[in-house]
Design an enzyme around this catalytic site. Sequence first.
Site, short mmCIF file in Angstrom:
data_model
loop_
_atom_site.label_atom_id
_atom_site.label_comp_id
_atom_site.label_asym_id
_atom_site.label_seq_id
_atom_site.Cartn_x
_atom_site.Cartn_y
_atom_site.Cartn_z
N THR A 1 0.81 -1.17 0.12
CA THR A 1 0.00 -0.08 -0.09
C THR A 1 1.06 1.18 -0.17
O THR A 1 2.23 1.21 0.43
CB THR A 1 -0.91 0.02 1.37
OG1 THR A 1 0.00 0.27 2.55
CG2 THR A 1 -1.59 -1.09 1.39
N GLU B 1 -5.44 -3.94 -0.73
CA GLU B 1 -5.90 -5.03 0.18
C GLU B 1 -6.97 -6.11 -0.41
O GLU B 1 -7.12 -7.32 -0.11
CB GLU B 1 -6.19 -4.54 1.36
CG GLU B 1 -5.08 -3.90 2.12
CD GLU B 1 -4.97 -2.53 1.75
OE1 GLU B 1 -5.34 -2.19 0.67
OE2 GLU B 1 -4.57 -1.72 2.67
N LYS C 1 -15.46 16.89 10.50
CA LYS C 1 -16.23 16.66 11.54
C LYS C 1 -16.76 17.98 12.14
O LYS C 1 -15.96 18.72 12.97
CB LYS C 1 -15.56 15.67 12.98
CG LYS C 1 -15.55 14.36 12.35
CD LYS C 1 -14.73 13.49 13.46
CE LYS C 1 -14.77 11.92 12.82
NZ LYS C 1 -13.39 11.32 12.93
N TRP D 1 -20.80 14.56 10.33
CA TRP D 1 -19.59 14.33 9.39
C TRP D 1 -20.13 15.17 8.03
O TRP D 1 -21.35 14.99 7.60
CB TRP D 1 -19.53 12.73 9.36
CG TRP D 1 -18.90 12.04 10.32
CD1 TRP D 1 -18.65 12.71 11.50
CD2 TRP D 1 -18.48 10.80 10.02
NE1 TRP D 1 -17.91 11.77 12.48
CE2 TRP D 1 -17.89 10.45 11.74
CE3 TRP D 1 -18.60 9.63 9.55
CZ2 TRP D 1 -17.43 9.28 12.05
CZ3 TRP D 1 -18.05 8.43 9.86
CH2 TRP D 1 -17.37 8.23 11.19
P1 ADP Z 1 -3.37 3.15 -1.58
O1 ADP Z 1 -2.34 2.19 -1.29
O2 ADP Z 1 -3.14 4.57 -2.03
O3 ADP Z 1 -4.65 3.24 -0.56
P2 ADP Z 1 -5.19 1.97 -3.25
O4 ADP Z 1 -5.33 1.96 -4.65
O5 ADP Z 1 -5.29 0.79 -2.61
O6 ADP Z 1 -4.05 2.59 -2.89
O7 ADP Z 1 -6.41 2.82 -2.64
C1 ADP Z 1 -7.53 2.48 -2.14
C2 ADP Z 1 -8.11 3.66 -1.64
O8 ADP Z 1 -8.75 4.57 -2.95
C3 ADP Z 1 -9.86 3.32 -1.09
O9 ADP Z 1 -9.67 2.97 0.22
C4 ADP Z 1 -10.53 4.52 -1.33
O10 ADP Z 1 -10.28 5.39 -0.39
C5 ADP Z 1 -9.96 4.98 -2.66
N1 ADP Z 1 -10.71 4.65 -3.77
C6 ADP Z 1 -10.60 3.75 -4.44
N2 ADP Z 1 -11.79 3.74 -5.57
C7 ADP Z 1 -12.36 4.82 -4.97
C8 ADP Z 1 -13.86 5.47 -5.70
N3 ADP Z 1 -14.21 4.94 -6.85
N4 ADP Z 1 -14.45 6.43 -5.25
C9 ADP Z 1 -13.71 7.13 -4.05
N5 ADP Z 1 -12.34 6.52 -3.45
C10 ADP Z 1 -11.85 5.40 -4.03
#
Ligand code: ADP
Length: 541
Positions: free
Chosen positions: A185, A330, A439, A444
């Site tokens: 990540t 993940e 917040k 929220w």
């Molecule tokens: P990182 O390692 O930066 O977390 P990821 O590609 O695994 O990279 O990112 C996952 C995160 O990206 C998600 O938990 C979410 O917050 C955000 N995300 C992914 N797709 C979307 C979406 N369609 N809309 C909003 N947020 C998204």
Amino acid sequence: MLGLMQEWPLVCHKIIDFAARQHPHREVVSRSIEGPITRTTYAGIHANSKKIAQLLTREGYKPGDRIATLAWNTGRHLEAWFGIMGMGGVYHTLNPRLFPEQIAWIMNHATDRAIFTDLTFMPLVEKLAPAVESLRKVIVMTDAAHMPETALTNVVAYEEWLKEADGDFEWADVGEDAACGMCYTSGTTGDPKGVLYSHRSNVLHAMMACMPDAMGIGAKDVILPVVPMFHANAWGLGQSSPMIGAKMVMPGGKMDGQSIYELLDTEKVTFTAAVPTVWLMLLQYLELTGNKLPYLNKVVIGGAACPRAITEKFEKDYGVEVIHAWGMTEMSPLGSLCTMKPEYADRTGDALLDIKQKQGPAPFGVEMKITDDDDNELPWDGKTFGRLKVRGPAVASSYYGGDGADHFDSHGWFDTGDVAHIDEFGYMQITDRSKDVIKSGGEWISSIDLENLAVGHPDVAEAAVIGLPHDKWGERPLLVIVAKEGCSPSRDGVLGFMDGKVAKWWMPDDVAFVDEIPHTATGKIKKTALREQFAHYRFPG
Ligand code: ADP
């Protein structure tokens, strides 16, 4: 009583065996790093992946060894994946957009033993190699003619190296639960954490992705994964495409509007996938040139919330169906895809766009729930938001090395760190990252909703909303804007545009104009950096 069916392990090399057997002549086209467009087939990818597996085994690499790839999307990168998995190894994709120190940290944490790299990244690999003690070999994915001078030892040119093998090799006899892939990540909070995919999770994830109400792809499709293989497995397309025998078109290192358009057009691409930023560049290019997209049927947009304006342009101006998707490293990474169930199938125009703002329902293989801070499950009413938790056969059960154990609970639920609501038909909508939600007065406010609204303003190129301290309300939203080139939107103009489209108390207290918004290595807005940038800001009054 056990069933009396055959044991046929779900291992990834069966995918490339299948593609080579059933779709041997289907093309895999790449914009090569050297420049020209190159062509191979699934038979060719299969043959080379056998050679890679044979060579790695001959050179002493063992099942379970982590072998890094630092490369763009190309046919060579794909055959490296299948070769590594086929000898029982673990392909470990590295994101070149991270700082060299971060990449070296990740490689050491994973104890990578070899690396496949593109020419582009040779200067980077020269910095990394001395810092990674476990690294024994560098395979540069090019031919002898293009091999650069280097002071590194044990470096080979890929095409020359492959000549040392005949490909007469039996795939390693690994079980379906064996590790086969790895991705860290991006570590926006704390150190990066390693996600370790298994053959079984990759195969099941690839099958999930193909289903009609997920990506809905088949052998007749021409698939262009713009989303990098180093960004959450190119959303599984490296496995899904050969699994259904679709032609693949690989963009190499060029992801600007013109380069992507050229491939969409000349290769008659029907299906593509990437983050919103890529599509902003393409749509701008199309607007400038007046070009159309006659072959493209579907585009999957995810990784960040897809602004309504992008969906609208694709669907209304170019007749391309947008599938808004959500997921994370993940989750292999797909978690939800916003395709229409019968309950929403008759929606058109703005009513349809409203639904497509949602990230959509989970496919079979992903279970979802939303909870409050005490883990009480919240209702699916499309309003109540809470922590989004998931589980399934392609969701991580822990991180490599046992890091970040607090993300997983004893019932197998993984806390995604996202905040969402889910409606009565199962359509999930992300309202924030739990650390970015604003917040205000104990309630929220979703920063994502405000950002989506602001980018709908015709003069706004990009928008970010952060919560900043406020004496009375605890936190209030500040809208940060990058104007479109040649435009100069005003504070009151933007706020006037948003007024009436969200609850009054959600409206940003102020607007700041900047030249650039900082991004993470996976293209997301870096809210931590933005909050630092505005640490001394005070709201008017
Ligand atoms: P990182 O390692 O930066 O977390 P990821 O590609 O695994 O990279 O990112 C996952 C995160 O990206 C998600 O938990 C979410 O917050 C955000 N995300 C992914 N797709 C979307 C979406 N369609 N809309 C909003 N947020 C998204």
